[in-house]
Scaffold this motif. Sequence first.
Motif, PDB file in Angstrom:
ATOM      1  N   ALA A 110       0.867  -1.183   0.000  1.00 40.70           N
ATOM      2  CA  ALA A 110       0.000   0.000   0.000  1.00 40.70           C
ATOM      3  C   ALA A 110       0.901   1.230   0.000  1.00 40.70           C
ATOM      4  N   PHE A 111       1.656   1.361  -1.065  1.00 40.73           N
ATOM      5  CA  PHE A 111       2.712   2.369  -1.155  1.00 40.73           C
ATOM      6  C   PHE A 111       2.185   3.784  -0.931  1.00 40.73           C
ATOM      7  N   TYR A 112       1.079   4.122  -1.575  1.00 46.65           N
ATOM      8  CA  TYR A 112       0.497   5.460  -1.427  1.00 46.65           C
ATOM      9  C   TYR A 112      -0.369   5.567  -0.178  1.00 46.65           C
ATOM     10  N   LEU A 113      -1.253   4.609   0.014  1.00 42.14           N
ATOM     11  CA  LEU A 113      -2.248   4.700   1.084  1.00 42.14           C
ATOM     12  C   LEU A 113      -1.645   4.679   2.481  1.00 42.14           C
ATOM     13  N   LYS A 114      -0.563   3.917   2.677  1.00 38.49           N
ATOM     14  CA  LYS A 114       0.010   3.788   4.015  1.00 38.49           C
ATOM     15  C   LYS A 114       1.253   4.651   4.219  1.00 38.49           C
ATOM     16  N   ALA A 115       1.502   5.550   3.303  1.00 44.39           N
ATOM     17  CA  ALA A 115       2.699   6.384   3.395  1.00 44.39           C
ATOM     18  C   ALA A 115       2.619   7.353   4.572  1.00 44.39           C
ATOM     19  N   LYS A 116       3.739   7.514   5.255  1.00 44.32           N
ATOM     20  CA  LYS A 116       3.865   8.479   6.345  1.00 44.32           C
ATOM     21  C   LYS A 116       5.058   9.382   6.041  1.00 44.32           C
ATOM     22  N   VAL A 117       4.783  10.667   5.872  1.00 39.26           N
ATOM     23  CA  VAL A 117       5.827  11.632   5.520  1.00 39.26           C
ATOM     24  C   VAL A 117       5.990  12.620   6.668  1.00 39.26           C
ATOM     25  N   THR A 118       7.213  12.765   7.139  1.00 43.27           N
ATOM     26  CA  THR A 118       7.494  13.699   8.222  1.00 43.27           C
ATOM     27  C   THR A 118       8.654  14.628   7.852  1.00 43.27           C
ATOM     28  N   GLY A 119       8.723  15.763   8.543  1.00 47.92           N
ATOM     29  CA  GLY A 119       9.821  16.693   8.320  1.00 47.92           C
ATOM     30  C   GLY A 119       9.474  17.877   7.454  1.00 47.92           C
ATOM     31  N   SER A 120       8.204  18.019   7.087  1.00 52.26           N
ATOM     32  CA  SER A 120       7.789  19.128   6.225  1.00 52.26           C
ATOM     33  C   SER A 120       6.466  19.708   6.709  1.00 52.26           C
ATOM     34  N   GLU A 121       6.475  20.982   7.078  1.00 53.62           N
ATOM     35  CA  GLU A 121       5.255  21.644   7.506  1.00 53.62           C
ATOM     36  C   GLU A 121       4.270  21.775   6.345  1.00 53.62           C
ATOM     37  N   ASN A 122       4.810  22.019   5.144  1.00 50.25           N
ATOM     38  CA  ASN A 122       3.947  22.126   3.967  1.00 50.25           C
ATOM     39  C   ASN A 122       3.226  20.813   3.685  1.00 50.25           C
ATOM     40  N   HIS A 123       3.902  19.698   3.931  1.00 49.28           N
ATOM     41  CA  HIS A 123       3.243  18.410   3.680  1.00 49.28           C
ATOM     42  C   HIS A 123       2.111  18.170   4.680  1.00 49.28           C
ATOM     43  N   LYS A 124       2.304  18.598   5.923  1.00 54.91           N
ATOM     44  CA  LYS A 124       1.228  18.475   6.921  1.00 54.91           C
ATOM     45  C   LYS A 124      -0.003  19.257   6.461  1.00 54.91           C
ATOM     46  N   ILE A 125       0.242  20.473   5.962  1.00 54.25           N
ATOM     47  CA  ILE A 125      -0.857  21.307   5.475  1.00 54.25           C
ATOM     48  C   ILE A 125      -1.553  20.630   4.299  1.00 54.25           C
TER      49      ILE A 125
END
Length: 241
Positions: A110-125
């Motif tokens: 589930a490459f897209y669905l389970k992805a967790k990205v950290t380290g970017s405020e823009n990505h959180k937004i």
Amino acid sequence: MKKILVAFCAVAALVACNETGHGDANLHITGNIKGLKQGKLYVQRIVDTSLVNLDTIAINGKSAFESHVKIDSPEMLFLFLDRGQTKSVDNNLPFFAEPGKMRIESTIDAFYLKAKVTGSENHKIYEDFLKGKKRYIDQNLDLLQKNIEATKQGDVARLDSIATQQDKLLKRRYLYTINFAMNNANREAGPYIALSEVYDANIKYLDTVAKSMSPKIAKSRYGKLLIKHINDRKKAESGQK
């Protein structure tokens, strides 16, 4: 002696930089794709209308990876997974990159669905925006299902009602997007969302987003693109060349 020491340190720093092979990279990405033992990962960006590789990472036995790339300002990049012979469509992961350190974790199933990205405020937004957008997508899917049922039954009155609901839903989604972009115009994600989601919205709404941007964001990649897009549309709509 002092000048010689300074010069030596400068050369040593340059050599160390060249030995790492990172050059002028300002974004360090680390990550792990659970279950991935063989394949390739590509860090990509959009240039004009095409995806261009910034880095290629070979996976051979270990699912952990890292990449060093250079970006001029925060921008949407893509992590593309080449699985080899499989035909999965779950291969492309957009992530809003920022200079510094970021981490991407996911799974091969589930490459897209389970992805967790950290380290970017823009990505959180951007993730917050997608959560809100999903409500409108789900409502639209429900209306599409009702449309299919009404079409089978030949229920013209119901079809007209559904069409009206779809039109109102689209307007609400556009207003949600414009308000979200305006409320987050102090980050690069604001103009990006306006450009990628509602580029054809009423020009006065796009103008509102542009005027909400700080001078710093107005000079960023997506800030400049939004301003250019607005100016181009104004010229086109006024019949100017």
